[in-house]
Design a protein around this motif. Structure first.
Motif, PDB file in Angstrom:
ATOM      1  N   ILE A   1     -43.366 -10.232 -13.934  1.00  4.50           N
ATOM      2  CA  ILE A   1     -42.029 -11.282 -13.802  1.00  4.50           C
ATOM      3  C   ILE A   1     -42.543 -12.557 -13.600  1.00  4.50           C
ATOM      4  CG2 ILE A   1     -40.381 -11.550 -12.107  1.00  4.50           C
ATOM      5  CD1 ILE A   1     -40.175  -8.742 -13.365  1.00  4.50           C
TER       6      ILE A   1
ATOM      7  N   ALA B   1     -33.876 -12.204  -9.710  1.00  4.63           N
ATOM      8  CA  ALA B   1     -33.084 -11.627 -10.470  1.00  4.63           C
ATOM      9  C   ALA B   1     -33.876 -11.057 -11.672  1.00  4.63           C
ATOM     10  CB  ALA B   1     -32.193 -12.744 -11.126  1.00  4.63           C
ATOM     11  N   ALA B   2     -34.994 -11.528 -12.086  1.00  2.91           N
ATOM     12  CA  ALA B   2     -35.665 -10.819 -13.246  1.00  2.91           C
ATOM     13  C   ALA B   2     -36.206  -9.525 -12.782  1.00  2.91           C
ATOM     14  CB  ALA B   2     -36.949 -11.941 -13.649  1.00  2.91           C
TER      15      ALA B   2
ATOM     16  N   SER C   1     -33.586  -6.884 -12.607  1.00  3.53           N
ATOM     17  CA  SER C   1     -33.098  -6.568 -13.914  1.00  3.53           C
ATOM     18  C   SER C   1     -34.075  -5.565 -14.596  1.00  3.53           C
ATOM     19  CB  SER C   1     -32.548  -7.525 -14.615  1.00  3.53           C
ATOM     20  OG  SER C   1     -33.583  -8.207 -15.535  1.00  3.53           O
ATOM     21  N   CYS C   2     -35.224  -5.747 -14.481  1.00  8.40           N
ATOM     22  CA  CYS C   2     -36.378  -4.918 -14.836  1.00  8.40           C
ATOM     23  C   CYS C   2     -36.394  -3.583 -14.077  1.00  8.40           C
ATOM     24  CB  CYS C   2     -37.612  -5.546 -14.969  1.00  8.40           C
ATOM     25  SG  CYS C   2     -37.935  -7.010 -16.082  1.00  8.40           S
TER      26      CYS C   2
ATOM     27  N   TYR D   1     -34.561 -16.891  -9.242  1.00 11.00           N
ATOM     28  CA  TYR D   1     -34.720 -16.263 -10.723  1.00 11.00           C
ATOM     29  C   TYR D   1     -35.750 -15.303 -10.859  1.00 11.00           C
ATOM     30  CZ  TYR D   1     -31.880 -20.548 -11.588  1.00 11.00           C
ATOM     31  OH  TYR D   1     -30.805 -21.342 -11.750  1.00 11.00           O
ATOM     32  N   HIS D   2     -36.709 -15.462 -10.080  1.00  8.81           N
ATOM     33  CA  HIS D   2     -37.530 -14.270 -10.116  1.00  8.81           C
ATOM     34  C   HIS D   2     -37.112 -13.282  -9.607  1.00  8.81           C
ATOM     35  CE1 HIS D   2     -40.100 -17.791 -10.680  1.00  8.81           C
ATOM     36  NE2 HIS D   2     -41.129 -17.045 -11.029  1.00  8.81           N
TER      37      HIS D   2
ATOM     38  N   ASP E   1     -29.728  -8.695 -19.050  1.00 12.24           N
ATOM     39  CA  ASP E   1     -29.710  -7.093 -19.216  1.00 12.24           C
ATOM     40  C   ASP E   1     -30.097  -6.404 -20.492  1.00 12.24           C
ATOM     41  OD1 ASP E   1     -29.468  -6.687 -16.618  1.00 12.24           O
ATOM     42  OD2 ASP E   1     -27.253  -6.417 -16.706  1.00 12.24           O
TER      43      ASP E   1
ATOM     44  N   TYR F   1     -34.021 -12.533 -17.224  1.00 10.20           N
ATOM     45  CA  TYR F   1     -33.180 -11.616 -16.357  1.00 10.20           C
ATOM     46  C   TYR F   1     -31.786 -11.274 -16.857  1.00 10.20           C
ATOM     47  CZ  TYR F   1     -31.942 -16.583 -15.418  1.00 10.20           C
ATOM     48  OH  TYR F   1     -31.888 -17.988 -15.705  1.00 10.20           O
TER      49      TYR F   1
ATOM     50  N   GLN G   1     -36.210  -5.884 -20.868  1.00 13.30           N
ATOM     51  CA  GLN G   1     -35.360  -4.887 -20.353  1.00 13.30           C
ATOM     52  C   GLN G   1     -34.965  -3.547 -21.624  1.00 13.30           C
ATOM     53  OE1 GLN G   1     -35.294  -8.083 -19.763  1.00 13.30           O
ATOM     54  NE2 GLN G   1     -34.838  -8.357 -17.844  1.00 13.30           N
TER      55      GLN G   1
END
Ligand code: PBG
Length: 326
Positions: free
Chosen positions: A119, A149-150, A153-154, A146-147, A91, A89, A96
């Motif tokens: 993810i 957030a990942a 960000s993707c 956390y998932h 950036d 996650y 990313q």
């Protein structure tokens, strides 16, 4: 006598009555992206599959664009791993950066294949599990933010769609909520809804360096003895807002695929996984099978069983063999 051979007697008749066609736009190519510069490193257990550094992605993008398949699904192979999988996650994480590069490529070339981000945390955690460890166990609810957030960000980096693959309960809902909060209510989610704990993932774990350091994934991925539970997983993901549901692996699970396709009111994907790919490659290299014919038969079987989307390492070969291009 019932003369079923009447409609098989010539290729013209066979073409007339064929029930299934492979939809090229429904094929998705998984792509491994690694750190570093000028890298195109073969994955030993997957002949024909490479790990690309971001600056070498242009060549795979060109192949995908020319082939006319539906898109790519990105997997990161980071250098740095930690307890909470922060690379998933970050950036400036490897996926990313790959997404930003590919987004630019699509714009520059005016092409429109899809960028899908897998993810999960397993490629990014030091312990290799798909979630956050608590007392040696993968803690479901602690893993969800956390998932999410990942995924966010993707999507910010340019993903058209996210595909949570960790089999955490509630992952689709958690991702949906965070995407919506951030104004990404139009970004779809493809759930790895019925993902089985399978030995067929072996070569992928080499490619992505994501094998669990201890234990296995049976506490979160499905038990392959269960078909009915797969329907419940698919229903749950749909209730949580999955736009597409997936069955994984493919070949040993065509019964599950067919049952999910029957109950699903949404598109269904199947993942033709690494072990399935490598087995075909190994037998072909030994001269024991006709690789081209086997791959075309397998792809057709997935669509016949009810898939709308097939995620497969054979995607570019399939197009090359059926269209004589590239
Ligand atoms: C990450 C993930 C895996 C695969 C896709 N996403 C590995 C695993 O669950 O161990 C497998 C893909 C393949 O074998 O081709 N959780």
């Amino acid at each position: 006598m019932q003369r079923l051979r009447r409609l098989r007697k010539s290729s013209a008749f066979r073409e007339l009555v064929a029930e299934t066609a492979v939809k090229k736009r429904g094929l998705i190519l998984p792509v491994f992206v690694c750190e570093g510069k000028d890298i195109r490193e073969p994955v030993p257990s997957m002949p024909g599959v490479f790990r690309y550094s971001v600056d070498r992605l242009e060549e795979i993008a060109e192949g995908v664009r020319r082939s006319g398949i539906g898109g790519v699904m990105l997997f990161g192979v980071p250098d740095h791993k930690d307890e909470t999988g922060s690379g998933a996650y970050a950036d400036d994480g490897v996926v990313q950066r790959a997404l930003r590069f590919l987004r630019g490529y699509l714009k520059r070339t005016g092409s429109e294949f899809l960028l899908i981000a897998d993810i999960c945390l397993c490629e990014y955690t030091s312990h290799g599990h798909c979630g956050i460890l608590c007392g040696g166990e993968v803690d479901n609810d602690k893993s969800l933010p956390y998932h999410a957030a990942a995924a966010l960000s993707c999507v910010k980096a340019g993903a058209d769609m996210v595909a949570p693959s960790s089999m955490m309960d509630g992952a689709v809902a958690a991702i949906r909520a965070l995407l919506d909060e951030n104004g990404y209510e139009n970004t779809p989610i493809m759930g790895y809804s019925a993902k089985f704990a399978s030995a067929f993932y072996g070569p992928f774990r080499d490619a992505a360096d994501s094998a669990p350091q201890s234990g296995n994934r049976k506490g979160y991925q499905m038990d392959y003895r269960n078909g009915r539970e797969a329907l419940r997983e698919a229903e749950t993901d749909m209730e949580e807002g999955a736009d597409i549901v997936m069955v994984k692996p493919g070949l040993a699970y065509l019964d599950v695929l067919s049952r999910v396709a029957e109950i699903s009111d949404r598109p269904v994907a199947v993942y033709n996984v690494s072990g399935e790919y490598s087995m075909v490659k190994a037998a072909a290299q030994a001269g024991w099978i006709d690789e081209r014919a086997i791959v075309i038969e397998e792809m057709t079987a997935f669509f016949r069983a009810g898939a709308d989307i097939v995620i497969t390492y054979h995607a570019l070969d399939y197009v090359k063999w059926t269209e004589g291009k590239q």
